[in-house]
Motif scaffolding. Sequence first.
Motif, PDB file in Angstrom:
ATOM      1  N   LYS A 269     -27.038 -37.038 -13.027  1.00  0.00           N
ATOM      2  CA  LYS A 269     -26.092 -36.791 -11.932  1.00  0.00           C
ATOM      3  C   LYS A 269     -24.991 -35.862 -12.442  1.00  0.00           C
ATOM      4  CE  LYS A 269     -22.651 -39.256  -9.095  1.00  0.00           C
ATOM      5  NZ  LYS A 269     -22.080 -40.595  -8.758  1.00  0.00           N
ATOM      6  N   GLN A 270     -24.630 -34.878 -11.641  1.00  0.00           N
ATOM      7  CA  GLN A 270     -23.526 -33.994 -11.982  1.00  0.00           C
ATOM      8  C   GLN A 270     -22.490 -34.053 -10.859  1.00  0.00           C
ATOM      9  OE1 GLN A 270     -24.135 -29.662 -12.144  1.00  0.00           O
ATOM     10  NE2 GLN A 270     -22.985 -29.630 -14.060  1.00  0.00           N
ATOM     11  N   PRO A 271     -21.444 -34.841 -11.045  1.00  0.00           N
ATOM     12  CA  PRO A 271     -20.402 -34.926 -10.019  1.00  0.00           C
ATOM     13  C   PRO A 271     -19.593 -33.638  -9.978  1.00  0.00           C
ATOM     14  CG  PRO A 271     -19.811 -36.223 -11.951  1.00  0.00           C
ATOM     15  CD  PRO A 271     -21.203 -35.710 -12.186  1.00  0.00           C
TER      16      PRO A 271
ATOM     17  N   ALA B 242     -22.833 -35.364  -5.256  1.00  0.00           N
ATOM     18  CA  ALA B 242     -23.038 -34.755  -6.570  1.00  0.00           C
ATOM     19  C   ALA B 242     -24.284 -33.891  -6.511  1.00  0.00           C
ATOM     20  CB  ALA B 242     -23.220 -35.830  -7.646  1.00  0.00           C
TER      21      ALA B 242
END
Lengths: 112, 114
Positions: free
Chosen positions: A38-40, A88
Motif C-alpha cells: 500500500k502506498q498512502p 492509496a
Amino acid sequence: AQKVTQAQTEISVVEKEDVTLDCVYETRDTTYYLFWYKQPPSGELVFLIRRNSFDEQNEISGRYSWNFQKSTSSFNFTITASQVVDSAVYFCALTNDYKLSFGAGTTVTVRA
Amino acid sequence: DADVTQTPRNRITKTGKRIMLECSQTKGHDRMYWYRQDPGLGLRLIYYSFDVKDINKGEISDGYSVSRQAQAKFSLSLESAIPNQTALYFCATSMAGQSYNEQFFGPGTRLTVL
C-alpha cells in the motif's frame, strides 16, 4: 520473464463499500512469492501480505482479504467496508530469487 | 529510528547537474536495490547489489550509476540529470539466502529535474 498486470488504474467508492483489486501475474517459475503493498498519499510503501506459490489458502486480516488462485494466475485483494484511510495506491508484486516485479498500481479513492 | 533511510527526501535540480541520492540501512542486510516510480508504471529496478563487491544493472540503468560504499550504504548517482528522470526513487534491502526475498523499502526521495 515475469510480469504483473493490474488492469484497474483507478477505483472510486463511497465509504463502507467493498472494493476488490485485481492482480494477474505471469511467471515460468514453479516457486514464487506474491506481495501486496500500500502506498498512502504520504508516499511510503507499506507491506501488506506475502504469499508463496504453494499456499493457495485465502487469507483474511481484519477488513483485508486475499484470494490466490494459481489456476488463473491471480492474487486479488478485497477491502471490506472501505474507509477514507484506505485511499492509496495499491501495488501487487511478484518475486523470483532477487527481483521484485511490480504491477502499475491501482489508485483507490474512498469518498466519505 | 527507521531501518532504511534515504537522503535527501526531496530535491529539485536543473538539467545537466550531477545528483547523488544516498541510502543507509541498519538491518544488516547484504542485498540493496534502487527503484524508480513513475505514475502508471509501478516501480522499476535501476540497480541492485548483492554485496559490497557486487553491482548489477536492473531494467532501466541508462543514465544512472551506483556505488556500494559499505554493506550499509548504497548510493545512486545521476551524472547529468535530465527532466525525464523526475520521479520518486526508492531504496530497498533484503536478506541474502531468503527464498521469498522480502524487501524493505526506504521512505523515498522525490526528485524533480527542471
